[in-house]
Write a protein that holds these residues in place. Structure first.
Motif, PDB file in Angstrom:
ATOM      1  N   CYS A   8       8.195 -37.374  31.910  1.00 11.90           N
ATOM      2  CA  CYS A   8       8.939 -36.153  32.252  1.00 11.90           C
ATOM      3  C   CYS A   8       9.512 -35.395  31.060  1.00 11.90           C
ATOM      4  N   SER A   9       9.361 -35.925  29.855  1.00  8.23           N
ATOM      5  CA  SER A   9       9.938 -35.220  28.710  1.00  8.23           C
ATOM      6  C   SER A   9       9.069 -34.039  28.296  1.00  8.23           C
ATOM      7  N   MET A  10       9.713 -32.985  27.829  1.00 11.27           N
ATOM      8  CA  MET A  10       9.009 -31.816  27.288  1.00 11.27           C
ATOM      9  C   MET A  10       8.956 -31.871  25.762  1.00 11.27           C
ATOM     10  N   MET A  13       7.176 -34.833  20.608  1.00 14.22           N
ATOM     11  CA  MET A  13       7.068 -36.210  20.073  1.00 14.22           C
ATOM     12  C   MET A  13       7.999 -37.108  20.879  1.00 14.22           C
ATOM     13  N   SER A  14       7.743 -37.152  22.148  1.00 12.62           N
ATOM     14  CA  SER A  14       8.675 -37.800  23.088  1.00 12.62           C
ATOM     15  C   SER A  14       8.654 -39.328  23.004  1.00 12.62           C
ATOM     16  N   ARG A  15       9.838 -39.889  22.997  1.00  8.24           N
ATOM     17  CA  ARG A  15       9.951 -41.365  23.032  1.00  8.24           C
ATOM     18  C   ARG A  15       9.671 -41.895  24.441  1.00  8.24           C
ATOM     19  N   SER A  16      10.162 -41.198  25.458  1.00  7.21           N
ATOM     20  CA  SER A  16       9.930 -41.713  26.820  1.00  7.21           C
ATOM     21  C   SER A  16       8.439 -41.653  27.177  1.00  7.21           C
ATOM     22  N   TYR A  17       7.725 -40.697  26.576  1.00  9.14           N
ATOM     23  CA  TYR A  17       6.261 -40.662  26.772  1.00  9.14           C
ATOM     24  C   TYR A  17       5.631 -41.947  26.221  1.00  9.14           C
ATOM     25  N   PRO A  76      13.838 -38.617  29.552  1.00 13.93           N
ATOM     26  CA  PRO A  76      14.937 -38.599  28.594  1.00 13.93           C
ATOM     27  C   PRO A  76      16.272 -38.489  29.324  1.00 13.93           C
ATOM     28  N   ILE A  77      17.320 -38.960  28.695  1.00 13.55           N
ATOM     29  CA  ILE A  77      18.676 -38.735  29.224  1.00 13.55           C
ATOM     30  C   ILE A  77      19.262 -37.521  28.509  1.00 13.55           C
ATOM     31  N   TYR A  78      19.636 -36.551  29.307  1.00 15.27           N
ATOM     32  CA  TYR A  78      20.293 -35.340  28.799  1.00 15.27           C
ATOM     33  C   TYR A  78      21.630 -35.195  29.523  1.00 15.27           C
ATOM     34  N   ASN A  79      22.676 -35.010  28.756  1.00 17.22           N
ATOM     35  CA  ASN A  79      24.000 -34.778  29.356  1.00 17.22           C
ATOM     36  C   ASN A  79      24.320 -35.778  30.475  1.00 17.22           C
ATOM     37  N   PHE A  80      24.103 -37.045  30.163  1.00 23.67           N
ATOM     38  CA  PHE A  80      24.424 -38.146  31.072  1.00 23.67           C
ATOM     39  C   PHE A  80      23.701 -38.033  32.417  1.00 23.67           C
ATOM     40  N   TYR A  81      22.502 -37.499  32.367  1.00 25.16           N
ATOM     41  CA  TYR A  81      21.671 -37.406  33.578  1.00 25.16           C
ATOM     42  C   TYR A  81      20.226 -37.452  33.098  1.00 25.16           C
ATOM     43  N   ALA A 108      17.046 -42.563  25.304  1.00 30.12           N
ATOM     44  CA  ALA A 108      18.377 -41.978  25.156  1.00 30.12           C
ATOM     45  C   ALA A 108      18.819 -42.053  23.706  1.00 30.12           C
ATOM     46  N   GLY A 109      19.842 -41.237  23.386  1.00 27.47           N
ATOM     47  CA  GLY A 109      20.345 -41.198  22.011  1.00 27.47           C
ATOM     48  C   GLY A 109      21.252 -42.371  21.682  1.00 27.47           C
ATOM     49  N   GLY A 110      21.905 -42.927  22.678  1.00 27.55           N
ATOM     50  CA  GLY A 110      22.843 -44.020  22.420  1.00 27.55           C
ATOM     51  C   GLY A 110      23.030 -44.869  23.664  1.00 27.55           C
ATOM     52  N   GLN A 111      23.761 -45.975  23.494  1.00 33.65           N
ATOM     53  CA  GLN A 111      23.908 -46.923  24.611  1.00 33.65           C
ATOM     54  C   GLN A 111      24.874 -46.426  25.689  1.00 33.65           C
ATOM     55  N   ALA A 112      25.733 -45.464  25.331  1.00 31.83           N
ATOM     56  CA  ALA A 112      26.809 -45.086  26.253  1.00 31.83           C
ATOM     57  C   ALA A 112      26.310 -44.490  27.567  1.00 31.83           C
ATOM     58  N   SER A 113      25.075 -43.993  27.583  1.00 34.48           N
ATOM     59  CA  SER A 113      24.574 -43.308  28.790  1.00 34.48           C
ATOM     60  C   SER A 113      23.723 -44.213  29.672  1.00 34.48           C
ATOM     61  N   TYR A 114      23.858 -45.540  29.494  1.00 38.07           N
ATOM     62  CA  TYR A 114      22.870 -46.417  30.138  1.00 38.07           C
ATOM     63  C   TYR A 114      22.885 -46.360  31.651  1.00 38.07           C
ATOM     64  N   ASP A 147       9.035 -43.528  14.431  1.00 35.28           N
ATOM     65  CA  ASP A 147       9.755 -42.678  15.383  1.00 35.28           C
ATOM     66  C   ASP A 147       9.460 -41.196  15.176  1.00 35.28           C
ATOM     67  N   ARG A 148       9.229 -40.508  16.284  1.00 36.12           N
ATOM     68  CA  ARG A 148       8.984 -39.056  16.308  1.00 36.12           C
ATOM     69  C   ARG A 148       7.796 -38.631  15.451  1.00 36.12           C
ATOM     70  N   THR A 149       6.769 -39.474  15.453  1.00 37.93           N
ATOM     71  CA  THR A 149       5.501 -39.098  14.816  1.00 37.93           C
ATOM     72  C   THR A 149       4.383 -39.314  15.833  1.00 37.93           C
TER      73      THR A 149
HETATM   74  C1  LIG Z   1      20.205 -31.478  25.337  1.00 42.82           C
HETATM   75  C2  LIG Z   1      20.246 -32.938  25.014  1.00 42.82           C
HETATM   76  C3  LIG Z   1      21.176 -33.729  25.647  1.00 42.82           C
HETATM   77  C4  LIG Z   1      21.218 -35.099  25.403  1.00 42.82           C
HETATM   78  N1  LIG Z   1      22.137 -35.864  26.053  1.00 42.82           N
HETATM   79  C5  LIG Z   1      22.160 -37.195  25.847  1.00 42.82           C
HETATM   80  C6  LIG Z   1      23.087 -38.009  26.567  1.00 42.82           C
HETATM   81  O1  LIG Z   1      23.858 -37.580  27.406  1.00 42.82           O
HETATM   82  N2  LIG Z   1      23.073 -39.350  26.308  1.00 42.82           N
HETATM   83  C7  LIG Z   1      22.229 -39.895  25.401  1.00 42.82           C
HETATM   84  O2  LIG Z   1      22.254 -41.130  25.203  1.00 42.82           O
HETATM   85  N3  LIG Z   1      21.335 -39.147  24.716  1.00 42.82           N
HETATM   86  C8  LIG Z   1      21.283 -37.814  24.923  1.00 42.82           C
HETATM   87  N4  LIG Z   1      20.356 -37.048  24.258  1.00 42.82           N
HETATM   88  C9  LIG Z   1      19.386 -37.699  23.358  1.00 42.82           C
HETATM   89  C10 LIG Z   1      18.037 -37.920  24.052  1.00 42.82           C
HETATM   90  O3  LIG Z   1      18.184 -38.659  25.237  1.00 42.82           O
HETATM   91  C11 LIG Z   1      17.083 -38.666  23.102  1.00 42.82           C
HETATM   92  O4  LIG Z   1      16.769 -37.807  22.030  1.00 42.82           O
HETATM   93  C12 LIG Z   1      15.806 -39.145  23.785  1.00 42.82           C
HETATM   94  O5  LIG Z   1      15.014 -39.802  22.861  1.00 42.82           O
HETATM   95  C13 LIG Z   1      15.005 -37.996  24.374  1.00 42.82           C
HETATM   96  O6  LIG Z   1      13.845 -38.508  25.020  1.00 42.82           O
HETATM   97  P1  LIG Z   1      12.392 -37.972  24.657  1.00 42.82           P
HETATM   98  O7  LIG Z   1      12.167 -38.314  23.214  1.00 42.82           O
HETATM   99  O8  LIG Z   1      11.477 -38.671  25.574  1.00 42.82           O
HETATM  100  O9  LIG Z   1      12.379 -36.487  24.886  1.00 42.82           O
HETATM  101  C14 LIG Z   1      20.309 -35.682  24.473  1.00 42.82           C
HETATM  102  C15 LIG Z   1      19.373 -34.854  23.837  1.00 42.82           C
HETATM  103  C16 LIG Z   1      19.330 -33.519  24.110  1.00 42.82           C
HETATM  104  C17 LIG Z   1      18.291 -32.657  23.421  1.00 42.82           C
END
Ligand SMILES: Cc1cc2nc3c(=O)[nH]c(=O)nc-3n(C[C@H](O)[C@H](O)[C@H](O)COP(=O)(O)O)c2cc1C
Length: 191
Positions: A8-10, A13-17, A76-81, A108-114, A147-149
């Motif tokens: 579902c990532s756009m 160089m998606s990690r979830s892909y 991907p997790i964006y804004n805790f969703y 996700a970017g960090g563990q806090a959104s698990y 990562d991201r390549t």
């Molecule tokens: C708009 C935006 C919001 C994000 N919000 C969160 C977040 O709430 N929690 C988190 O852990 N990471 C967050 N991230 C980081 C992404 O989850 C992370 O980069 C992840 O690898 C994206 O997946 P993808 O590479 O498959 O696209 C955010 C990134 C973006 C661009």
């Protein structure tokens, strides 16, 4: 038996892909047909726009949901969703999800959104009576090599093991519940 994977990532160089492709690889060890849909390949409108659901691309995705015993979503997790594209996919394909077995893989970017995936899990369970695979994958950037390549891969052994558990459990549960689910009126009369 068919298992569909939605990536579902756009992000180009998606990690979830990469998680989704690893899950696809794992499923080759099982006697299942796998369909893989990368949402970057589809031209979808946002649900609510006139005729968004009539788009032929939506029909392809809806049919895959309908034909599948299990669905794995990589997001991907964006804004805790989960990201908007994942949510939009569910909104566009709607009732095709009724009584589906669904598993999740998140980047996700960090563990806090698990726990962020729970919102979508709850709505699928309550709205469409989905069964949720009780094993989910949550990976941050340090789980990936290159990562991201273009050559990115899942490097972390713990995440690889979780992916194996997710795919194994998805096949086992889908095999067990499919005969029961197929007898339910909502699935028998599906259109
Ligand atoms: C708009 C935006 C919001 C994000 N919000 C969160 C977040 O709430 N929690 C988190 O852990 N990471 C967050 N991230 C980081 C992404 O989850 C992370 O980069 C992840 O690898 C994206 O997946 P993808 O590479 O498959 O696209 C955010 C990134 C973006 C661009």
């Amino acid at each position: 038996m068919t298992i569909t994977i939605f990536s579902c990532s756009m992000h180009p160089m998606s990690r979830s892909y990469v998680l989704a492709r690893q899950a696809e690889e794992n499923l080759k060890a099982h006697d299942v047909d796998v369909r893989f849909h990368d949402l970057r390949d589809y031209d979808l409108d946002f649900c609510g726009q006139p005729e968004a659901r009539d788009n032929p691309d939506v029909k392809v995705l809806r049919d895959s949901v309908r034909d599948s015993a299990g669905i794995l979503m990589a997001m991907p997790i964006y804004n805790f969703y989960v990201n908007a594209a994942a949510k939009n996919l569910i909104e566009l394909t709607g009732r095709a999800w009724i009584y589906k077995l669904v598993g999740f893989m998140c980047a996700a970017g960090g563990q806090a959104s698990y726990m962020s995936v729970m919102n979508i899990a709850n709505s699928l369970m309550l709205d469409f009576r989905c069964l949720v695979v009780p094993r989910f994958v949550y990976a941050t950037d340090d789980a990936f090599g290159n990562d991201r390549t273009e050559d990115m891969f899942v490097e972390d052994e713990g995440i690889l093991e979780r992916l194996r558990e997710l795919t194994d459990m998805t096949v086992k549960l889908a095999t067990a519940v499919e005969p029961i689910i197929e007898t339910l009126p909502e699935r028998k009369g599906r259109t």
